[in-house]
Design an enzyme around this catalytic site. Sequence first.
Site, PDB file in Angstrom:
ATOM      1  N   HIS A 197       0.802  -1.232   0.000  1.00  0.00           N
ATOM      2  CA  HIS A 197       0.000   0.000   0.000  1.00  0.00           C
ATOM      3  C   HIS A 197       0.834   1.281   0.000  1.00  0.00           C
ATOM      4  O   HIS A 197       0.302   2.347  -0.282  1.00  0.00           O
ATOM      5  CB  HIS A 197      -0.917   0.041   1.222  1.00  0.00           C
ATOM      6  CG  HIS A 197      -1.962  -1.028   1.252  1.00  0.00           C
ATOM      7  ND1 HIS A 197      -2.833  -1.234   0.204  1.00  0.00           N
ATOM      8  CD2 HIS A 197      -2.270  -1.961   2.199  1.00  0.00           C
ATOM      9  CE1 HIS A 197      -3.643  -2.249   0.520  1.00  0.00           C
ATOM     10  NE2 HIS A 197      -3.321  -2.712   1.706  1.00  0.00           N
ATOM     11  N   ASP A 235      -3.453 -10.840  -1.671  1.00  0.00           N
ATOM     12  CA  ASP A 235      -3.873 -10.276  -0.381  1.00  0.00           C
ATOM     13  C   ASP A 235      -5.358  -9.900  -0.461  1.00  0.00           C
ATOM     14  O   ASP A 235      -5.874  -9.608  -1.541  1.00  0.00           O
ATOM     15  CB  ASP A 235      -3.031  -9.029  -0.107  1.00  0.00           C
ATOM     16  CG  ASP A 235      -3.123  -8.519   1.317  1.00  0.00           C
ATOM     17  OD1 ASP A 235      -2.230  -8.844   2.110  1.00  0.00           O
ATOM     18  OD2 ASP A 235      -4.086  -7.784   1.625  1.00  0.00           O
ATOM     19  N   HIS A 285      -6.608  -7.221   0.461  1.00  0.00           N
ATOM     20  CA  HIS A 285      -6.701  -5.800   0.103  1.00  0.00           C
ATOM     21  C   HIS A 285      -6.091  -5.561  -1.275  1.00  0.00           C
ATOM     22  O   HIS A 285      -5.109  -6.204  -1.651  1.00  0.00           O
ATOM     23  CB  HIS A 285      -5.960  -4.949   1.136  1.00  0.00           C
ATOM     24  CG  HIS A 285      -6.483  -5.102   2.540  1.00  0.00           C
ATOM     25  ND1 HIS A 285      -6.003  -6.054   3.411  1.00  0.00           N
ATOM     26  CD2 HIS A 285      -7.459  -4.436   3.194  1.00  0.00           C
ATOM     27  CE1 HIS A 285      -6.657  -5.955   4.569  1.00  0.00           C
ATOM     28  NE2 HIS A 285      -7.557  -4.983   4.460  1.00  0.00           N
ATOM     29  N   ASP A 293      -4.773 -12.738   4.557  1.00  0.00           N
ATOM     30  CA  ASP A 293      -5.919 -12.126   5.246  1.00  0.00           C
ATOM     31  C   ASP A 293      -7.235 -12.383   4.511  1.00  0.00           C
ATOM     32  O   ASP A 293      -8.241 -11.741   4.773  1.00  0.00           O
ATOM     33  CB  ASP A 293      -5.697 -10.623   5.472  1.00  0.00           C
ATOM     34  CG  ASP A 293      -5.176  -9.905   4.245  1.00  0.00           C
ATOM     35  OD1 ASP A 293      -5.083 -10.539   3.179  1.00  0.00           O
ATOM     36  OD2 ASP A 293      -4.862  -8.711   4.351  1.00  0.00           O
TER      37      ASP A 293
END
Length: 375
Positions: free
Chosen positions: A133, A168, A170, A257
């Site tokens: 990120h 991931d 995200h 995750d």
Amino acid sequence: MKTAFVYTDDYLDYDYGPTHPLRIVRLKLTYDLIGAYGLLALSSVQSIPTVKAEEKDLTSFHSEEYLNLLKQANGGRLTGNAYCLGLGPGDNPIFPGLYDLSLLVTGATLQAVDFVADGKGEIAFNIAGGLHHAMKSRASGFCYINDPVIGIMRLLSRGKKVAYIDIDAHHGDGVQKAFYETHQVLTISLHETGYTLFPGTGFEYEIGEGEGEGYAVNLPFPPGTSDDVYVWAFEEVVPELIHAFQPDIVVTQLGVDTFYDDPLTNLRLSIFGYERILKRIKDLAPRWVALGGGGYNISNVARAWTLAWAVMNGIELKEDLPESFCREAEKMGFNERKLRGNPTTSPDSVNEENRVEMERVVRYIKEKIFPKVRH
Ligand SMILES: [Zn+2]
């Protein structure tokens, strides 16, 4: 086949804070479980101790102003315009040594990159990496320095063509943004839709711009998506794109995750689905730089990345976790006894609404992106 595992216990000198979900101990648990299974003692495996990146390595992506701020924040205190650049209480806290930790994590990624690019072996894994990120001049989503981008920059400077696959939960927004206008890097991100999860981006219509049009690919999954729909969408899209693009090296972000019992997200994958994806990536990747990522249930992280490392090395592991590991790991909050657990505790395998939505996304990608991606 030769592989490398890059790691140091020095990561444990740092701490995001007592209430922060990203817990460094998950790296230690993973390393210990991999060791307990004997997976670092294989003759084909090279264990590489992490060495810090040099400051000049970071400037291939990050701005000088931002790097100076990180250096100032390394003392653990708030300074100047820290808030403007994403630092402060919350997701990206200022803690003692945050810059030093970033240099370690990025150094490990560069060591993994060089191992594969030098031809010393086919696969290298940095479980501490994958901080996808971080932006050019801003900390975001627990990430200060974007080690995947800096690793890919190193590969580009060495004349390599790179495909990046991010599993991931995200969206891999920082990596997508860095390469949004180039066809030298194909970025593919599979994640929970931005409608329900941070960072709120990664929709299928984000496909790249200019020369990069068609070279950014997004598979946004609705909350509740489980193994079958996830693996189906992966199979429909990823293999064909990798075959068309023919990268020299595949870089992956292997966040854990996405599981049904992760406390921060809403996907419902199991370790069985994760393993299926890892095996497919191994088939597809001629050379593979594997990075870690998110994962906030530490028992899942240790088991999934151990399984990932076993897949990378072509080893089948026994389901009972080594006793010696369990005794020590209990003290760190790890309470599992099985590697994968019981499949009947996994979520329901098919959710019809999610399948219909992903069929629509896959059709869109096949129409807009497949005709554009070339070697
Ligand atoms: Zn994540």
